[in-house]
Design a protein around this motif. Structure first.
Motif, PDB file in Angstrom:
ATOM      1  N   LEU A   1       0.797  -1.052  -0.011  1.00  0.00           N
ATOM      2  CA  LEU A   1       0.076  -0.056   0.062  1.00  0.00           C
ATOM      3  C   LEU A   1       0.905   1.145   0.137  1.00  0.00           C
ATOM      4  O   LEU A   1       1.954   1.313   0.302  1.00  0.00           O
ATOM      5  CB  LEU A   1      -0.994   0.124   1.253  1.00  0.00           C
ATOM      6  N   ASP A   2       0.331   2.256  -0.437  1.00  0.00           N
ATOM      7  CA  ASP A   2       0.928   3.588  -0.362  1.00  0.00           C
ATOM      8  C   ASP A   2       1.320   4.118   1.172  1.00  0.00           C
ATOM      9  O   ASP A   2       1.876   5.283   1.269  1.00  0.00           O
ATOM     10  CB  ASP A   2       0.199   4.754  -1.229  1.00  0.00           C
ATOM     11  N   THR A   3       0.686   3.398   2.110  1.00  0.00           N
ATOM     12  CA  THR A   3       1.076   3.559   3.358  1.00  0.00           C
ATOM     13  C   THR A   3       2.404   3.157   3.973  1.00  0.00           C
ATOM     14  O   THR A   3       3.068   3.409   4.895  1.00  0.00           O
ATOM     15  CB  THR A   3       0.033   3.171   4.365  1.00  0.00           C
ATOM     16  N   GLY A   4       2.861   2.062   3.041  1.00  0.00           N
ATOM     17  CA  GLY A   4       4.044   1.367   3.427  1.00  0.00           C
ATOM     18  C   GLY A   4       3.738   0.118   3.892  1.00  0.00           C
ATOM     19  O   GLY A   4       4.635  -0.904   4.048  1.00  0.00           O
ATOM     20  N   ASN A   5       2.607  -0.187   4.264  1.00  0.00           N
ATOM     21  CA  ASN A   5       2.083  -1.591   4.682  1.00  0.00           C
ATOM     22  C   ASN A   5       1.976  -2.535   3.624  1.00  0.00           C
ATOM     23  O   ASN A   5       1.376  -2.357   2.393  1.00  0.00           O
ATOM     24  CB  ASN A   5       0.692  -1.493   5.269  1.00  0.00           C
ATOM     25  N   LEU A   6       2.585  -3.789   3.903  1.00  0.00           N
ATOM     26  CA  LEU A   6       2.417  -4.830   3.161  1.00  0.00           C
ATOM     27  C   LEU A   6       1.284  -5.748   3.936  1.00  0.00           C
ATOM     28  O   LEU A   6       1.380  -6.373   4.894  1.00  0.00           O
ATOM     29  CB  LEU A   6       3.672  -5.525   2.806  1.00  0.00           C
ATOM     30  N   VAL A   7      -0.057  -6.090   3.046  1.00  0.00           N
ATOM     31  CA  VAL A   7      -0.972  -6.251   3.403  1.00  0.00           C
ATOM     32  C   VAL A   7      -1.130  -7.933   2.648  1.00  0.00           C
ATOM     33  O   VAL A   7      -1.072  -7.612   1.445  1.00  0.00           O
ATOM     34  CB  VAL A   7      -2.425  -5.643   3.757  1.00  0.00           C
ATOM     35  N   VAL A   8      -1.647  -8.893   3.482  1.00  0.00           N
ATOM     36  CA  VAL A   8      -2.391 -10.171   2.737  1.00  0.00           C
ATOM     37  C   VAL A   8      -3.980 -10.114   2.892  1.00  0.00           C
ATOM     38  O   VAL A   8      -4.462  -9.947   4.077  1.00  0.00           O
ATOM     39  CB  VAL A   8      -1.846 -11.377   3.242  1.00  0.00           C
ATOM     40  N   LYS A   9      -4.545 -10.056   2.063  1.00  0.00           N
ATOM     41  CA  LYS A   9      -5.829 -10.029   1.905  1.00  0.00           C
ATOM     42  C   LYS A   9      -6.375 -11.054   0.800  1.00  0.00           C
ATOM     43  O   LYS A   9      -5.975 -11.435  -0.112  1.00  0.00           O
ATOM     44  CB  LYS A   9      -6.323  -8.642   1.737  1.00  0.00           C
ATOM     45  N   GLU A  10      -7.885 -11.196   1.014  1.00  0.00           N
ATOM     46  CA  GLU A  10      -8.658 -11.697  -0.096  1.00  0.00           C
ATOM     47  C   GLU A  10      -8.784 -10.976  -1.375  1.00  0.00           C
ATOM     48  O   GLU A  10      -9.056  -9.914  -1.272  1.00  0.00           O
ATOM     49  CB  GLU A  10      -9.976 -12.139   0.132  1.00  0.00           C
ATOM     50  N   GLU A  11      -8.427 -11.514  -2.638  1.00  0.00           N
ATOM     51  CA  GLU A  11      -8.514 -10.719  -3.653  1.00  0.00           C
ATOM     52  C   GLU A  11      -9.999 -10.089  -3.865  1.00  0.00           C
ATOM     53  O   GLU A  11     -10.608 -10.701  -3.620  1.00  0.00           O
ATOM     54  CB  GLU A  11      -8.261 -11.697  -4.850  1.00  0.00           C
ATOM     55  N   GLY A  12     -10.005  -8.821  -4.300  1.00  0.00           N
ATOM     56  CA  GLY A  12     -11.006  -8.018  -4.483  1.00  0.00           C
ATOM     57  C   GLY A  12     -11.839  -7.497  -3.219  1.00  0.00           C
ATOM     58  O   GLY A  12     -12.605  -6.707  -3.310  1.00  0.00           O
ATOM     59  N   ASP A  13     -11.201  -7.865  -1.879  1.00  0.00           N
ATOM     60  CA  ASP A  13     -11.769  -7.478  -0.738  1.00  0.00           C
ATOM     61  C   ASP A  13     -10.879  -5.910  -0.331  1.00  0.00           C
ATOM     62  O   ASP A  13      -9.561  -6.115   0.101  1.00  0.00           O
ATOM     63  CB  ASP A  13     -11.899  -8.296   0.371  1.00  0.00           C
ATOM     64  N   ASN A  14     -11.395  -4.945  -0.635  1.00  0.00           N
ATOM     65  CA  ASN A  14     -10.483  -3.642  -0.205  1.00  0.00           C
ATOM     66  C   ASN A  14     -10.898  -3.063   1.023  1.00  0.00           C
ATOM     67  O   ASN A  14     -10.427  -1.976   1.311  1.00  0.00           O
ATOM     68  CB  ASN A  14     -10.826  -2.826  -1.354  1.00  0.00           C
ATOM     69  N   ASN A  15     -11.497  -3.868   1.982  1.00  0.00           N
ATOM     70  CA  ASN A  15     -11.717  -3.376   3.291  1.00  0.00           C
ATOM     71  C   ASN A  15     -10.529  -3.826   4.021  1.00  0.00           C
ATOM     72  O   ASN A  15     -10.273  -4.908   4.491  1.00  0.00           O
ATOM     73  CB  ASN A  15     -13.116  -4.044   3.837  1.00  0.00           C
ATOM     74  N   MET A  16      -9.727  -2.878   4.466  1.00  0.00           N
ATOM     75  CA  MET A  16      -8.373  -3.190   5.087  1.00  0.00           C
ATOM     76  C   MET A  16      -8.655  -3.875   6.483  1.00  0.00           C
ATOM     77  O   MET A  16      -7.873  -4.505   7.287  1.00  0.00           O
ATOM     78  CB  MET A  16      -7.540  -1.944   5.404  1.00  0.00           C
ATOM     79  N   GLU A  17      -9.871  -3.733   7.151  1.00  0.00           N
ATOM     80  CA  GLU A  17     -10.197  -4.418   8.302  1.00  0.00           C
ATOM     81  C   GLU A  17     -10.165  -5.717   8.176  1.00  0.00           C
ATOM     82  O   GLU A  17     -10.341  -6.669   9.289  1.00  0.00           O
ATOM     83  CB  GLU A  17     -11.313  -3.823   8.826  1.00  0.00           C
ATOM     84  N   ASN A  18     -10.270  -6.231   7.007  1.00  0.00           N
ATOM     85  CA  ASN A  18     -10.584  -7.726   6.958  1.00  0.00           C
ATOM     86  C   ASN A  18      -9.079  -8.445   6.334  1.00  0.00           C
ATOM     87  O   ASN A  18      -9.015  -9.570   6.099  1.00  0.00           O
ATOM     88  CB  ASN A  18     -11.516  -8.039   5.613  1.00  0.00           C
ATOM     89  N   SER A  19      -7.911  -7.669   6.403  1.00  0.00           N
ATOM     90  CA  SER A  19      -6.730  -8.104   6.064  1.00  0.00           C
ATOM     91  C   SER A  19      -6.459  -9.176   6.974  1.00  0.00           C
ATOM     92  O   SER A  19      -6.728  -9.401   8.092  1.00  0.00           O
ATOM     93  CB  SER A  19      -5.829  -6.963   6.356  1.00  0.00           C
ATOM     94  N   LEU A  20      -5.948 -10.204   6.298  1.00  0.00           N
ATOM     95  CA  LEU A  20      -5.487 -11.400   7.036  1.00  0.00           C
ATOM     96  C   LEU A  20      -4.296 -11.431   7.725  1.00  0.00           C
ATOM     97  O   LEU A  20      -3.942 -12.092   8.783  1.00  0.00           O
ATOM     98  CB  LEU A  20      -5.156 -12.626   6.040  1.00  0.00           C
TER      99      LEU A  20
END
Length: 143
Positions: free
Chosen positions: A124-143
């Motif tokens: 992300l442009d915040t510098g965070n590297l997140v793993v998530k379900e493809e297509g789910d853009n709600n960062m609260e759902n990040s794995l």
């Protein structure tokens, strides 16, 4: 047989676009090798392999993408550097990022509390590297 030159042209065009278009995401069918990077959508951060200063050791890290002096902001394998350029980062089907050395041994990995069905890793442009379900853009759902 006139279709063969068209197929060759399409394939070469695909390779050119594929290798020159920066991406901020990898999925389970992709990997990051030494020399490859992913770049956040605004170009603020970049993830890949680097050697700090005059060191020959290789590290997986995130650095600022828009400044001339490479400045790492996160390093995955600080305690276990690679001694060559054979490192590979991939995303498992369970949504775990793994850093592999030349022999295929895991030298660093992330973790997840929730198994994934179709995971992607996104810088992300915040510098965070997140793993998530493809297509789910709600960062609260990040794995």
């Amino acid at each position: 047989m006139d279709y063969i030159p068209m197929l060759v042209f399409c394939f070469i065009s695909f390779l050119i676009v594929r290798t020159t278009t920066p991406t901020d995401t990898i999925n389970t069918a992709q990997f990051i090798g030494d020399g490859d990077t992913i770049v956040s959508s605004g170009g603020t951060y970049e993830l890949g392999f680097f050697s700090p200063g005059k060191s020959k050791s290789r590290y997986l890290g995130i650095w600022y993408g828009k400044i001339s002096v490479q400045t790492a902001v996160w390093v995955a394998n600080r305690e276990t550097p690679l001694n060559d350029s054979s490192g590979l980062v991939r995303l498992t089907n369970q949504g775990v990022l793994v850093l592999l050395n030349r022999s295929g041994s895991i030298i660093w990995s992330s973790n997840t509390s929730t198994p994934a069905r179709n995971p992607v890793a996104q810088l992300l442009d915040t510098g965070n590297l997140v793993v998530k379900e493809e297509g789910d853009n709600n960062m609260e759902n990040s794995l």
